[in-house]
Design a protein around this motif. Structure first.
Motif, PDB file in Angstrom:
ATOM      1  N   GLN A   1      24.968 -10.539 -20.178  1.00 25.13           N
ATOM      2  CA  GLN A   1      23.898 -10.026 -19.320  1.00 25.13           C
ATOM      3  C   GLN A   1      24.433  -8.937 -18.400  1.00 25.13           C
ATOM      4  O   GLN A   1      23.747  -7.942 -18.137  1.00 25.13           O
ATOM      5  CB  GLN A   1      23.258 -11.169 -18.531  1.00 25.13           C
ATOM      6  CG  GLN A   1      22.427 -12.100 -19.432  1.00 25.13           C
ATOM      7  CD  GLN A   1      21.336 -12.854 -18.690  1.00 25.13           C
ATOM      8  OE1 GLN A   1      21.363 -12.963 -17.467  1.00 25.13           O
ATOM      9  NE2 GLN A   1      20.372 -13.376 -19.440  1.00 25.13           N
TER      10      GLN A   1
ATOM     11  N   ARG B   1      14.328  -7.115 -23.102  1.00 25.04           N
ATOM     12  CA  ARG B   1      13.946  -7.146 -21.683  1.00 25.04           C
ATOM     13  C   ARG B   1      13.595  -8.557 -21.243  1.00 25.04           C
ATOM     14  O   ARG B   1      14.046  -9.045 -20.209  1.00 25.04           O
ATOM     15  CB  ARG B   1      12.718  -6.255 -21.471  1.00 25.04           C
ATOM     16  CG  ARG B   1      12.965  -5.001 -20.673  1.00 25.04           C
ATOM     17  CD  ARG B   1      11.649  -4.278 -20.465  1.00 25.04           C
ATOM     18  NE  ARG B   1      10.867  -4.911 -19.406  1.00 25.04           N
ATOM     19  CZ  ARG B   1      11.017  -4.653 -18.114  1.00 25.04           C
ATOM     20  NH1 ARG B   1      11.938  -3.785 -17.728  1.00 25.04           N
ATOM     21  NH2 ARG B   1      10.288  -5.254 -17.213  1.00 25.04           N
TER      22      ARG B   1
ATOM     23  N   ARG C   1      20.135 -14.418  -9.892  1.00 26.17           N
ATOM     24  CA  ARG C   1      20.188 -15.647 -10.677  1.00 26.17           C
ATOM     25  C   ARG C   1      21.618 -15.994 -11.074  1.00 26.17           C
ATOM     26  O   ARG C   1      22.021 -17.151 -11.045  1.00 26.17           O
ATOM     27  CB  ARG C   1      19.314 -15.529 -11.914  1.00 26.17           C
ATOM     28  CG  ARG C   1      18.841 -16.895 -12.374  1.00 26.17           C
ATOM     29  CD  ARG C   1      17.941 -16.806 -13.553  1.00 26.17           C
ATOM     30  NE  ARG C   1      18.383 -15.734 -14.413  1.00 26.17           N
ATOM     31  CZ  ARG C   1      17.601 -15.101 -15.262  1.00 26.17           C
ATOM     32  NH1 ARG C   1      16.338 -15.425 -15.338  1.00 26.17           N
ATOM     33  NH2 ARG C   1      18.078 -14.142 -16.020  1.00 26.17           N
TER      34      ARG C   1
ATOM     35  N   SER D   1      21.926 -14.964 -28.744  1.00 30.03           N
ATOM     36  CA  SER D   1      22.719 -14.019 -27.947  1.00 30.03           C
ATOM     37  C   SER D   1      23.271 -12.869 -28.786  1.00 30.03           C
ATOM     38  O   SER D   1      23.335 -11.732 -28.311  1.00 30.03           O
ATOM     39  CB  SER D   1      23.865 -14.756 -27.271  1.00 30.03           C
ATOM     40  OG  SER D   1      23.353 -15.711 -26.370  1.00 30.03           O
TER      41      SER D   1
ATOM     42  N   TRP E   1      14.428 -11.355 -22.516  1.00 29.40           N
ATOM     43  CA  TRP E   1      15.600 -12.238 -22.494  1.00 29.40           C
ATOM     44  C   TRP E   1      16.439 -11.990 -21.246  1.00 29.40           C
ATOM     45  O   TRP E   1      16.856 -12.914 -20.548  1.00 29.40           O
ATOM     46  CB  TRP E   1      16.453 -12.010 -23.749  1.00 29.40           C
ATOM     47  CG  TRP E   1      17.659 -12.905 -23.836  1.00 29.40           C
ATOM     48  CD1 TRP E   1      17.691 -14.193 -24.264  1.00 29.40           C
ATOM     49  CD2 TRP E   1      19.017 -12.557 -23.487  1.00 29.40           C
ATOM     50  NE1 TRP E   1      18.977 -14.678 -24.207  1.00 29.40           N
ATOM     51  CE2 TRP E   1      19.809 -13.704 -23.731  1.00 29.40           C
ATOM     52  CE3 TRP E   1      19.621 -11.405 -23.001  1.00 29.40           C
ATOM     53  CZ2 TRP E   1      21.190 -13.720 -23.508  1.00 29.40           C
ATOM     54  CZ3 TRP E   1      20.990 -11.424 -22.765  1.00 29.40           C
ATOM     55  CH2 TRP E   1      21.761 -12.567 -23.027  1.00 29.40           C
ATOM     56  N   LEU E   2      16.674 -10.709 -20.962  1.00 34.68           N
ATOM     57  CA  LEU E   2      17.503 -10.361 -19.801  1.00 34.68           C
ATOM     58  C   LEU E   2      16.883 -10.880 -18.511  1.00 34.68           C
ATOM     59  O   LEU E   2      17.573 -11.434 -17.654  1.00 34.68           O
ATOM     60  CB  LEU E   2      17.634  -8.830 -19.704  1.00 34.68           C
ATOM     61  CG  LEU E   2      18.939  -8.234 -20.184  1.00 34.68           C
ATOM     62  CD1 LEU E   2      18.892  -6.728 -20.063  1.00 34.68           C
ATOM     63  CD2 LEU E   2      20.104  -8.782 -19.360  1.00 34.68           C
ATOM     64  N   ILE E   3      15.570 -10.708 -18.400  1.00 33.92           N
ATOM     65  CA  ILE E   3      14.888 -11.081 -17.159  1.00 33.92           C
ATOM     66  C   ILE E   3      14.642 -12.582 -17.081  1.00 33.92           C
ATOM     67  O   ILE E   3      14.742 -13.179 -16.013  1.00 33.92           O
ATOM     68  CB  ILE E   3      13.559 -10.293 -17.027  1.00 33.92           C
ATOM     69  CG1 ILE E   3      13.874  -8.806 -16.799  1.00 33.92           C
ATOM     70  CG2 ILE E   3      12.696 -10.837 -15.899  1.00 33.92           C
ATOM     71  CD1 ILE E   3      12.675  -7.901 -16.816  1.00 33.92           C
ATOM     72  N   GLY E   4      14.368 -13.196 -18.233  1.00 31.06           N
ATOM     73  CA  GLY E   4      13.944 -14.591 -18.199  1.00 31.06           C
ATOM     74  C   GLY E   4      14.947 -15.652 -18.595  1.00 31.06           C
ATOM     75  O   GLY E   4      14.749 -16.827 -18.295  1.00 31.06           O
ATOM     76  N   HIS E   5      16.029 -15.261 -19.252  1.00 36.09           N
ATOM     77  CA  HIS E   5      16.939 -16.286 -19.772  1.00 36.09           C
ATOM     78  C   HIS E   5      18.032 -16.669 -18.792  1.00 36.09           C
ATOM     79  O   HIS E   5      18.752 -15.820 -18.301  1.00 36.09           O
ATOM     80  CB  HIS E   5      17.569 -15.804 -21.081  1.00 36.09           C
ATOM     81  CG  HIS E   5      18.536 -16.787 -21.673  1.00 36.09           C
ATOM     82  ND1 HIS E   5      18.136 -17.926 -22.310  1.00 36.09           N
ATOM     83  CD2 HIS E   5      19.887 -16.809 -21.688  1.00 36.09           C
ATOM     84  CE1 HIS E   5      19.200 -18.601 -22.706  1.00 36.09           C
ATOM     85  NE2 HIS E   5      20.278 -17.940 -22.341  1.00 36.09           N
ATOM     86  N   ASP E   6      18.132 -17.957 -18.543  1.00 35.27           N
ATOM     87  CA  ASP E   6      19.193 -18.484 -17.696  1.00 35.27           C
ATOM     88  C   ASP E   6      20.495 -18.514 -18.479  1.00 35.27           C
ATOM     89  O   ASP E   6      20.626 -19.313 -19.405  1.00 35.27           O
ATOM     90  CB  ASP E   6      18.830 -19.916 -17.290  1.00 35.27           C
ATOM     91  CG  ASP E   6      18.571 -20.015 -15.811  1.00 35.27           C
ATOM     92  OD1 ASP E   6      18.055 -19.043 -15.254  1.00 35.27           O
ATOM     93  OD2 ASP E   6      18.879 -21.072 -15.224  1.00 35.27           O
TER      94      ASP E   6
ATOM     95  N   MET F   1      20.679 -10.334 -29.040  1.00 37.77           N
ATOM     96  CA  MET F   1      20.514  -9.578 -27.805  1.00 37.77           C
ATOM     97  C   MET F   1      21.649  -8.562 -27.627  1.00 37.77           C
ATOM     98  O   MET F   1      21.424  -7.447 -27.186  1.00 37.77           O
ATOM     99  CB  MET F   1      20.470 -10.535 -26.598  1.00 37.77           C
ATOM    100  CG  MET F   1      19.298 -11.480 -26.639  1.00 37.77           C
ATOM    101  SD  MET F   1      17.718 -10.611 -26.926  1.00 37.77           S
ATOM    102  CE  MET F   1      16.817 -11.847 -27.851  1.00 37.77           C
TER     103      MET F   1
END
Lengths: 178, 178
Positions: free
Chosen positions: A97, B78, A115, B2, B80-85, B5
């Motif tokens: 990331q 996008r 985060r 991953s 994934w980057l913004i929402g994935h922990d 991504m």
DNA sequence: GATTGACATGTCAGAACTTACATGTCACCT
DNA sequence: AGGTGACATGTAAGTTCTGACATGTCAATC
């Protein structure tokens, strides 16, 4: 191979343990160095028994099987520790990331970093609690006079602190540009 | 997920690239964040084409296929980057050897640490060379005004320095006891 | 003209790993 | 007596990953 060595190592430190114990032990102590769930551990123990590296010493209540390491197991572990060239971690979603962050605009990037920061803070707290718990009660020492797992835990704590510092610096850098 | 991504990200940064380019790009730039060989990359690109995340833009010499990211691919990345922990690295042979080190007597342990030190030194030199090379020539900037991959590379360098410091301290500690 | 080596793409078998399913025991609480 | 939850061990399906095999192009060197 590494899972095998991790199991042999923990078994060697514990003296003897069941698959269940090892699973819990993994969650607690080795988790930051090597992860494995019970569905990986049970079959591996079976294979290791077949290969003569461990034996079922006794069977306890509730079908509990108590394993212990054999001399061959000890030899294999020693040989690996002394002879195997280790590699660092190959995959980290955090690093990925971080790599991709410039794709986002500053506001979004900042949210992602926020985060990551939360993650690192939680992890650091966990590891430090583990350290404190370990050093409150006596723990078996190894041949070299160092407590079992202390070196690895120290490394984990340092790495997490480094991550935290990095994320803080990255956030400051982004804010300067925004 | 991953790997997907990582591929979308590098493709997004490069504009367009072949599987071969991506494989080389992985070796050079993303290696410290995510690793993958060509035998994983080619099939994944095929699947991603089927899923509409990338397209074969053109076919060049020697059967070369040039891929580019589609709007759907961009959206997926996008999201994934913004929402994935993200999670930190789960497995490190270095950390595992560190964990198991107390099984050895001080002399042997010291030898293992010596090897870890060599590893960390070599890796640090590599990453720093990469950094220097990147900053000698201009590289595309992302939306946030940060150079692509710089944050991740910085993180990698810091982690490696931390490892090196840890190994030095561990050696000193062992020598004090010996 | 032949060889070497970087370029380029793929497949395949096996190992490692994840997630979910499946089953049963035992102690404690209500 | 019934329910809950920790204890305890497994299997199975599916995915990811590694390492080896396989094939062919093109440019430069010998």
């Amino acid at each position: 191979m590494s899972l095998r060595m991790a199991l042999l190592g923990v078994l060697s430190a514990y003296g003897s343990a069941s698959g269940y114990d090892l699973t819990k032990g993994f969650e607690r102590s080795v988790a930051h160095a090597w992860q494995a769930g019970h569905s990986q551990i049970y079959p591996e123990l079976a294979k290791m028994t077949a290969d003569g590296l461990v034996t079922v010493e006794a069977e306890g209540a509730r079908g509990r099987k108590i394993y212990s390491i054999t001399p061959e197991g000890r030899a294999e572990l020693r040989a690996w520790l002394i002879g195997h060239d280790p590699t660092g971690p190959a995959r980290s979603e955090i690093a990925l990331q971080a790599f991709l962050l410039p794709l986002l605009d500053p506001g979004e990037a900042l949210a992602v970093l926020e985060r990551l920061k939360t993650y690192a803070e939680r992890k650091l707290a966990e590891l430090e609690a583990l350290w404190a718990a370990k050093h409150a009660s006596p723990v078996p020492e190894g041949t070299s006079g160092v407590r079992f797992g202390d070196l690895a835990l120290d490394l984990g704590i340092r790495h997490t602190r480094t991550t935290l510092q990095w994320v803080n610096d990255a956030m400051a850098q982004l804010e300067r540009r925004a």
